[in-house]
Scaffold this motif. Structure first.
Motif, PDB file in Angstrom:
ATOM      1  N   VAL A   1       0.842  -1.201   0.000  1.00  0.00           N
ATOM      2  CA  VAL A   1       0.000   0.000   0.000  1.00  0.00           C
ATOM      3  C   VAL A   1       0.878   1.253   0.000  1.00  0.00           C
ATOM      4  CG1 VAL A   1      -0.203   0.102   2.533  1.00  0.00           C
ATOM      5  CG2 VAL A   1      -1.975   1.125   1.105  1.00  0.00           C
ATOM      6  N   PHE A   2       2.047   1.173   0.618  1.00  0.00           N
ATOM      7  CA  PHE A   2       2.963   2.315   0.665  1.00  0.00           C
ATOM      8  C   PHE A   2       3.594   2.561  -0.700  1.00  0.00           C
ATOM      9  CE2 PHE A   2       7.007   4.427   1.476  1.00  0.00           C
ATOM     10  CZ  PHE A   2       6.671   5.388   2.408  1.00  0.00           C
ATOM     11  N   THR A   3       4.158   1.523  -1.310  1.00  0.00           N
ATOM     12  CA  THR A   3       4.820   1.704  -2.604  1.00  0.00           C
ATOM     13  C   THR A   3       3.811   2.043  -3.704  1.00  0.00           C
ATOM     14  OG1 THR A   3       4.755  -0.699  -2.992  1.00  0.00           O
ATOM     15  CG2 THR A   3       6.752   0.209  -2.005  1.00  0.00           C
ATOM     16  N   GLU A   4       2.615   1.494  -3.617  1.00  0.00           N
ATOM     17  CA  GLU A   4       1.595   1.822  -4.617  1.00  0.00           C
ATOM     18  C   GLU A   4       1.153   3.278  -4.486  1.00  0.00           C
ATOM     19  OE1 GLU A   4      -1.556  -1.037  -4.345  1.00  0.00           O
ATOM     20  OE2 GLU A   4      -0.530  -2.454  -5.681  1.00  0.00           O
ATOM     21  N   ALA A   5       1.140   3.802  -3.262  1.00  0.00           N
ATOM     22  CA  ALA A   5       0.790   5.215  -3.076  1.00  0.00           C
ATOM     23  C   ALA A   5       1.858   6.117  -3.696  1.00  0.00           C
ATOM     24  CB  ALA A   5       0.634   5.521  -1.585  1.00  0.00           C
ATOM     25  N   LEU A   6       3.123   5.715  -3.579  1.00  0.00           N
ATOM     26  CA  LEU A   6       4.199   6.456  -4.234  1.00  0.00           C
ATOM     27  C   LEU A   6       4.007   6.459  -5.746  1.00  0.00           C
ATOM     28  CD1 LEU A   6       7.431   5.322  -2.322  1.00  0.00           C
ATOM     29  CD2 LEU A   6       6.595   7.665  -2.525  1.00  0.00           C
TER      30      LEU A   6
ATOM     31  N   TYR B   1      18.868  13.478   0.436  1.00  0.00           N
ATOM     32  CA  TYR B   1      18.625  13.689  -0.986  1.00  0.00           C
ATOM     33  C   TYR B   1      18.587  12.328  -1.672  1.00  0.00           C
ATOM     34  CZ  TYR B   1      23.775  13.340  -1.029  1.00  0.00           C
ATOM     35  OH  TYR B   1      25.076  12.926  -0.859  1.00  0.00           O
ATOM     36  N   SER B   2      18.298  12.331  -2.950  1.00  0.00           N
ATOM     37  CA  SER B   2      18.132  11.070  -3.670  1.00  0.00           C
ATOM     38  C   SER B   2      19.231  10.865  -4.700  1.00  0.00           C
ATOM     39  CB  SER B   2      16.765  11.048  -4.367  1.00  0.00           C
ATOM     40  OG  SER B   2      16.696  12.076  -5.348  1.00  0.00           O
ATOM     41  N   GLY B   3      19.401   9.605  -5.108  1.00  0.00           N
ATOM     42  CA  GLY B   3      20.349   9.245  -6.149  1.00  0.00           C
ATOM     43  C   GLY B   3      19.803   8.077  -6.959  1.00  0.00           C
ATOM     44  N   LYS B   4      20.660   7.395  -7.662  1.00  0.00           N
ATOM     45  CA  LYS B   4      20.217   6.233  -8.433  1.00  0.00           C
ATOM     46  C   LYS B   4      19.980   5.065  -7.478  1.00  0.00           C
ATOM     47  CE  LYS B   4      21.338   2.783 -11.882  1.00  0.00           C
ATOM     48  NZ  LYS B   4      22.311   2.252 -12.855  1.00  0.00           N
ATOM     49  N   ASP B   5      18.715   4.685  -7.330  1.00  0.00           N
ATOM     50  CA  ASP B   5      18.329   3.568  -6.459  1.00  0.00           C
ATOM     51  C   ASP B   5      18.820   3.772  -5.028  1.00  0.00           C
ATOM     52  OD1 ASP B   5      17.299   2.443  -8.762  1.00  0.00           O
ATOM     53  OD2 ASP B   5      18.962   1.041  -9.045  1.00  0.00           O
TER      54      ASP B   5
ATOM     55  N   GLU C   1       7.517  21.317  -6.891  1.00  0.00           N
ATOM     56  CA  GLU C   1       8.453  20.448  -6.179  1.00  0.00           C
ATOM     57  C   GLU C   1       7.802  19.083  -6.038  1.00  0.00           C
ATOM     58  OE1 GLU C   1      11.719  19.003  -4.082  1.00  0.00           O
ATOM     59  OE2 GLU C   1       9.616  18.658  -3.685  1.00  0.00           O
ATOM     60  N   CYS C   2       8.362  18.118  -6.732  1.00  0.00           N
ATOM     61  CA  CYS C   2       7.807  16.772  -6.771  1.00  0.00           C
ATOM     62  C   CYS C   2       7.658  16.171  -5.376  1.00  0.00           C
ATOM     63  CB  CYS C   2       8.713  15.901  -7.644  1.00  0.00           C
ATOM     64  SG  CYS C   2       8.375  14.147  -7.609  1.00  0.00           S
ATOM     65  N   GLY C   3       8.676  16.351  -4.526  1.00  0.00           N
ATOM     66  CA  GLY C   3       8.638  15.758  -3.193  1.00  0.00           C
ATOM     67  C   GLY C   3       7.498  16.287  -2.346  1.00  0.00           C
ATOM     68  N   PHE C   4       7.271  17.607  -2.384  1.00  0.00           N
ATOM     69  CA  PHE C   4       6.183  18.186  -1.606  1.00  0.00           C
ATOM     70  C   PHE C   4       4.818  17.737  -2.146  1.00  0.00           C
ATOM     71  CE2 PHE C   4       9.182  21.805  -0.393  1.00  0.00           C
ATOM     72  CZ  PHE C   4       9.385  21.305   0.878  1.00  0.00           C
ATOM     73  N   GLU C   5       4.712  17.598  -3.471  1.00  0.00           N
ATOM     74  CA  GLU C   5       3.453  17.118  -4.057  1.00  0.00           C
ATOM     75  C   GLU C   5       3.129  15.724  -3.546  1.00  0.00           C
ATOM     76  OE1 GLU C   5       1.225  18.731  -6.125  1.00  0.00           O
ATOM     77  OE2 GLU C   5       2.447  20.479  -5.609  1.00  0.00           O
ATOM     78  N   THR C   6       4.144  14.865  -3.460  1.00  0.00           N
ATOM     79  CA  THR C   6       3.921  13.504  -2.986  1.00  0.00           C
ATOM     80  C   THR C   6       3.611  13.494  -1.497  1.00  0.00           C
ATOM     81  OG1 THR C   6       5.447  12.699  -4.678  1.00  0.00           O
ATOM     82  CG2 THR C   6       4.884  11.174  -2.923  1.00  0.00           C
ATOM     83  N   GLU C   7       4.277  14.361  -0.727  1.00  0.00           N
ATOM     84  CA  GLU C   7       3.946  14.473   0.698  1.00  0.00           C
ATOM     85  C   GLU C   7       2.465  14.820   0.875  1.00  0.00           C
ATOM     86  OE1 GLU C   7       6.433  16.656   3.457  1.00  0.00           O
ATOM     87  OE2 GLU C   7       8.118  16.538   2.054  1.00  0.00           O
TER      88      GLU C   7
ATOM     89  N   HIS D   1       9.321  11.868   0.431  1.00  0.00           N
ATOM     90  CA  HIS D   1       9.794  13.006  -0.363  1.00  0.00           C
ATOM     91  C   HIS D   1      10.858  12.587  -1.368  1.00  0.00           C
ATOM     92  CE1 HIS D   1      10.442  17.500  -0.598  1.00  0.00           C
ATOM     93  NE2 HIS D   1      11.551  17.056  -1.186  1.00  0.00           N
ATOM     94  N   GLU D   2      11.890  11.911  -0.889  1.00  0.00           N
ATOM     95  CA  GLU D   2      13.019  11.598  -1.763  1.00  0.00           C
ATOM     96  C   GLU D   2      12.752  10.404  -2.681  1.00  0.00           C
ATOM     97  OE1 GLU D   2      15.346  13.551  -2.294  1.00  0.00           O
ATOM     98  OE2 GLU D   2      14.951  14.926  -0.642  1.00  0.00           O
ATOM     99  N   ALA D   3      11.940   9.452  -2.226  1.00  0.00           N
ATOM    100  CA  ALA D   3      11.599   8.317  -3.102  1.00  0.00           C
ATOM    101  C   ALA D   3      10.813   8.795  -4.317  1.00  0.00           C
ATOM    102  CB  ALA D   3      10.803   7.268  -2.334  1.00  0.00           C
ATOM    103  N   SER D   4      10.040   9.865  -4.156  1.00  0.00           N
ATOM    104  CA  SER D   4       9.295  10.401  -5.303  1.00  0.00           C
ATOM    105  C   SER D   4      10.258  10.921  -6.365  1.00  0.00           C
ATOM    106  CB  SER D   4       8.348  11.518  -4.851  1.00  0.00           C
ATOM    107  OG  SER D   4       9.055  12.694  -4.479  1.00  0.00           O
ATOM    108  N   HIS D   5      11.375  11.533  -5.934  1.00  0.00           N
ATOM    109  CA  HIS D   5      12.383  12.016  -6.879  1.00  0.00           C
ATOM    110  C   HIS D   5      13.068  10.839  -7.584  1.00  0.00           C
ATOM    111  CE1 HIS D   5      12.122  16.253  -5.918  1.00  0.00           C
ATOM    112  NE2 HIS D   5      12.235  15.993  -4.634  1.00  0.00           N
ATOM    113  N   VAL D   6      13.320   9.768  -6.841  1.00  0.00           N
ATOM    114  CA  VAL D   6      13.916   8.578  -7.455  1.00  0.00           C
ATOM    115  C   VAL D   6      13.016   8.057  -8.562  1.00  0.00           C
ATOM    116  CG1 VAL D   6      14.582   6.170  -7.082  1.00  0.00           C
ATOM    117  CG2 VAL D   6      15.227   7.907  -5.402  1.00  0.00           C
TER     118      VAL D   6
END
Length: 353
Positions: free
Chosen positions: A160-165, A202-206, A278-284, A242-247
């Motif tokens: 449910v968490f990953t699907e919400a992302l 912050y985020s990076g590759k995987d 800001e993608c992260g805030f939108e996902t929050e 926040h950061e997983a949304s950027h990934v």
């Protein structure tokens, strides 16, 4: 290449005892011609060594396109020595990967609301201290970090968490085909130590990079242990969201140098659906219906019972709207934030690193 030109001009300035000017550098390479007024993509699909090596040109382009850096008169070469050495390196490690991604985000920071002195302080701190980022942090130093890693693993295994992302990013970027779906089991949590007090991560590759210094500072606050740990965990989950949304965004568009407010080309190509500030805030907001300032809320008389119950529900796979009034927590005014590739603690009109 621009990185080599930077090294040449830096070396010349250092040998002559002169200051280094990004404005002079921009003029020397003629970067701001009409066909080059955009960031240089950095493919998500590359290997670690390819990302680090190719990031050097993307980092330089980001610096050259940052109007604030062009306005700063000059830097003493001692401030830029670590940067020059980074560009000259050929042997790479996980530390180098974390540091190159940090630098990639530095150049994209919007400082137009700051006066020249504060903007200079921001870049001065970033250039002086980025090499302090160390991904070899031993989580056994404190059992809290072991618990946070367990929370992360639990969430990555909670459908449910990953699907919400995924659902949140689906509103911004067109989904890939089934063969190219992001595998959350590949997402790695990296705790790092550093001299940056207010950068949460912050985020990076995987990878999700989480700074341990703000966590240690929060552990020292003179409030109840129960309240302290509850708020730290809730802010940690917020940071993951926040950061997983950027990934996910950068994975789908195959560009680690992407920024969500600037998706015009991807929209024209049918790969993105819209720009967002800001993608992260939108996902929050999709997750919690509000962006909470947990750092400020820690010093407030929050409804601890409600916050603990809300935390337990998330950890048990139940996602509910967060009632910021019932929690007596502070709501973030995201309009006050400077656009940045980091998740950071907001302090007045400048985040002090």
């Amino acid at each position: 290449m621009a990185a080599r030109k930077f090294l040449a001009m830096f070396t010349e300035a250092e040998q002559k005892g002169q200051f280094f000017s990004f404005k002079d550098f921009i003029c020397a390479i003629g970067f701001l011609t009409p066909d080059k007024r955009s960031k240089l993509p950095l493919n998500y699909s590359q290997s670690m060594s390819e990302i680090i090596e190719n990031s050097k040109e993307s980092i330089i382009r980001n610096f050259c396109l940052n109007p604030t850096l062009e306005k700063i008169p000059a830097f003493d070469t001692c401030v830029l020595r670590d940067l020059a050495e980074f560009f000259a390196r050929k042997n790479y490690s996980e530390n180098d990967l974390a540091q190159c991604l940090f630098l990639l985000h530095v150049g994209k920071t919007d400082c137009h609301k700051l006066d020249e002195n504060k903007a200079f302080s921001y870049f001065y701190d970033c250039f002086s201290n980025f090499r302090s980022i160390d991904t070899q942090f031993d989580i056994t130093q404190n059992e809290l970090f072991i618990e946070l890693r367990s929370i992360f693993s639990n969430l990555m295994n909670t459908r449910v968490f990953t699907e919400a992302l995924i659902k949140s990013i689906d509103k911004i970027v067109s989904p890939k085909n089934n063969a190219e779906q992001f595998n959350f089991q590949n997402l790695k949590l990296v705790f790092f130590s550093s001299k940056f007090r207010t950068v949460y991560g912050y985020s990076g590759k995987d990878r999700l990079y989480v700074n341990v210094l703000p966590i240690f500072e929060n552990l020292e606050k003179h409030i109840s242990q129960d309240k302290k740990l509850t708020v730290i965990k809730l802010n940690f989950i917020r940071l993951i969201v926040h950061e997983a949304s950027h990934v996910l965004l950068r994975f789908r568009l195959d560009d680690l140098n992407l920024s969500s407010p600037f998706l015009h080309r991807q929209i024209k190509e049918g790969k993105a659906l819209k720009n967002v500030k800001e993608c992260g805030f939108e996902t929050e907001k999709d997750f919690f219906k509000v962006c909470v300032d947990w750092e400020a809320s820690m010093g407030r008389n929050i409804n601890l019972k409600y916050c603990k119950e809300y935390l337990d529900k998330i950890l048990n796979g139940v996602l509910l709207d967060f009632d910021v009034q019932l929690a007596n927590a502070f709501k973030l005014n995201i309009e006050d934030f400077h656009s940045s590739g980091f998740s950071f603690r907001f302090e007045q009109d400048l985040f002090i690193l």
